[in-house]
Design an enzyme around this catalytic site. Structure first.
Site, mmCIF file in Angstrom:
data_model
loop_
_atom_site.group_PDB
_atom_site.id
_atom_site.type_symbol
_atom_site.label_atom_id
_atom_site.label_comp_id
_atom_site.label_asym_id
_atom_site.label_seq_id
_atom_site.Cartn_x
_atom_site.Cartn_y
_atom_site.Cartn_z
ATOM 1 C CB SER A 101 -0.930 0.037 1.187
ATOM 2 O OG SER A 101 -1.856 1.073 1.097
ATOM 3 C CG ASP A 244 -2.988 4.252 -1.333
ATOM 4 O OD1 ASP A 244 -3.692 4.108 -2.043
ATOM 5 O OD2 ASP A 244 -2.786 3.566 -0.282
ATOM 6 C CG ASP A 246 -2.748 -0.219 -2.330
ATOM 7 O OD1 ASP A 246 -2.786 0.909 -1.857
ATOM 8 O OD2 ASP A 246 -3.323 -1.175 -1.908
ATOM 9 C CG ASP A 248 -6.101 1.102 -1.092
ATOM 10 O OD1 ASP A 248 -5.227 1.939 -0.975
ATOM 11 O OD2 ASP A 248 -6.268 0.152 -0.175
HETATM 12 MG MG MG Z 1 -3.435 1.528 0.061
#
Ligand code: MG
Length: 459
Positions: A101, A244, A246, A248
């Site tokens: 992440s 961010d 990744d 999400d």
């Molecule tokens: Mg994330």
């Protein structure tokens, strides 16, 4: 026979530094354990983010799944929510996503999602940990080893899924100019193309996938998004958004370059969605602004307050049949698409909200009631956290009503609260404070700041 297993899953999957605490042996065997837990009736989807170690780790994950006798499809690079949506809609028993992440570049991790695309419940993680610890995972022989395939539909399936949820003619009509700060992360392969297909003029910042995150790092906070704000102003864009690592989470800025935390943009979306698509409950964490409750109440809806963590919001949505979820850090969850936080889905919804409201971003946000906020963190060794919280609790009781959903949330009056919470992942005590009165916020914050510092010192 099951032994007491070590915890490997943290707040958001398994995290660590490859070659140090995330060895290939461990990744392979935990993947075998996950495949055993998921069963082999359908293939497992294996995808990853942009990190330098992600291709190597995802091949190890694939190898583990196949060795357990399950089929696996390699999905390559895409945002986490795109992989999650693929698991949900393209017929998988579950998914393993290699991602850390927003963590620094040296980290990586493993996220386990169930057949519905949502992170599995804590009990299921414990089940995987016990399969791993007891070495009860399946070991396929040469005849039953799994089949390896490729999944090439993830990106297009995701973009189409998002487009099916919003009013495209209405958005296109506005001919928005949008600046996307992908932060060198996974949304580089999806968000710019989605926005173009929604009729926007797209400008990108940090738009190359790069596992070193050379732009502004993988974690978007208002403090690091100056380039985004500058680009929005110099291109006279209608809005900007930063994702961010990744993809999400998303933080937005208005046409003047003012960046908002997720609870303010999220409340604007809740207002839009409850107006245009009707009822439903809203799930959010106890660290989120009271504003969301004010907005929900205006529409006769109500908020379910959860512990801090995106999985907790997703599960609260599923258990209570709530259509909407949000987090102050920029997570927005749209149930009709998939009840997980999703940066590109959120972008499409913000565009739709502005198109329906027929106003600028700053105007749409300005229509919401003002709440003043302060957030900070104090270093506190993990072994001291319990004692520090006990001291804070004994000192707080006379100050107001206490909500113990997660940490201590002290309601000083019905519009002013302070949340003291030990971080689940770092040696920190986090402090969130909010009031509709700026002076009240300042005095409340000062009092608790010294209380927290004293409690840490004396523990
Ligand atoms: Mg994330």
């Amino acid at each position: 026979m099951s032994s007491v297993s070590r915890k490997y899953f943290g707040t958001n999957g398994i995290r660590g530094v490859p070659g140090k605490d995330l060895s290939l042996e461990f990744v392979s065997e935990i993947s075998q354990s996950i495949a055993t837990y998921l069963g082999n009736s359908k293939p497992v989807l294996v995808g990853h983010d942009v990190r330098n170690s992600s291709p190597a780790l995802s091949k190890t994950v694939l190898s583990g799944v196949l060795s357990a006798g399950s089929d696996a499809n390699a999905a390559g690079l895409a945002p986490t929510p795109a992989h999650q949506y693929a698991v949900r809609t393209l017929g998988y028993s579950g998914g393993i996503i290699v991602t850390a992440s927003h963590n620094p570049p040296q980290y990586n991790g493993i996220k386990l999602v169930g057949p519905d695309g949502v992170e599995v419940q804590r009990e299921s993680e414990s089940e995987v940990e016990s399969i791993y610890s007891d070495r009860r995972y399946n070991r396929a022989d040469w005849q039953s080893v799994g089949k390896l395939g490729t999944e090439t539909r993830v990106v297009e399936n995701y973009i189409r899924g998002i487009m099916s949820q919003v009013n495209i003619p209405k958005i296109s009509e506005r001919k928005f100019t949008i600046v996307l700060d992908c932060g060198n992360g996974a949304q580089v392969v999806t968000a710019p193309y989605l926005c173009e297909r929604l009729g926007c003029k797209v400008i990108t910042v940090n738009g190359q996938a790069d596992g070193n995150f050379p732009g502004r790092g993988p974690e978007p906070t208002p403090q690091v998004l100056r380039d985004l704000a500058d680009a929005v102003r110099s291109y006279s864009a209608d809005l900007g958004v930063a994702y961010d690592g990744d993809g999400d989470r998303s933080l937005f800025c208005d046409e003047n370059g003012v960046i908002y935390w997720g609870d303010r943009t999220g409340s604007m979306l809740v207002d839009h969605l409850l107006t245009s698509k009707g009822g439903g409950l809203v799930a959010t964490t106890v660290s989120t602004s009271s504003l969301v409750g004010v907005v929900a109440a205006k529409h006769g809806s109500r908020v379910i307050w959860t512990t801090v963590g995106s999985v907790d919001v997703s599960r609260a949505m599923i258990n209570n049949n709530a259509a909407l979820g949000l987090e102050e850090n920029g997570g927005f969850f749209y149930g009709p698409h998939i009840p997980v936080r999703d940066g590109a889905m959120t972008t499409a919804l913000v565009l739709e909200a502005l198109a329906y409201k027929k106003v600028s971003f700053s105007k749409a946000i300005g229509e919401l009631q003002t709440f003043y906020q302060k957030k900070s963190k104090f270093e506190c060794p993990d072994e001291k956290k319990k004692q520090v919280m006990a001291i804070l609790e004994s000192e707080s009781t006379e100050h107001g009503k206490i909500d113990r959903t997660d940490g201590l949330k002290i309601w000083v009056d019905d519009k002013s609260w302070i949340l003291l919470r030990p971080s689940g992942t770092e040696p920190l005590i986090r402090v969130f404070a909010e009031s509709d009165n700026e002076q009240m916020l300042e005095s409340m914050y000062r009092k608790y700041e010294s209380m927290v510092q004293d409690a840490i010192k004396s523990s």
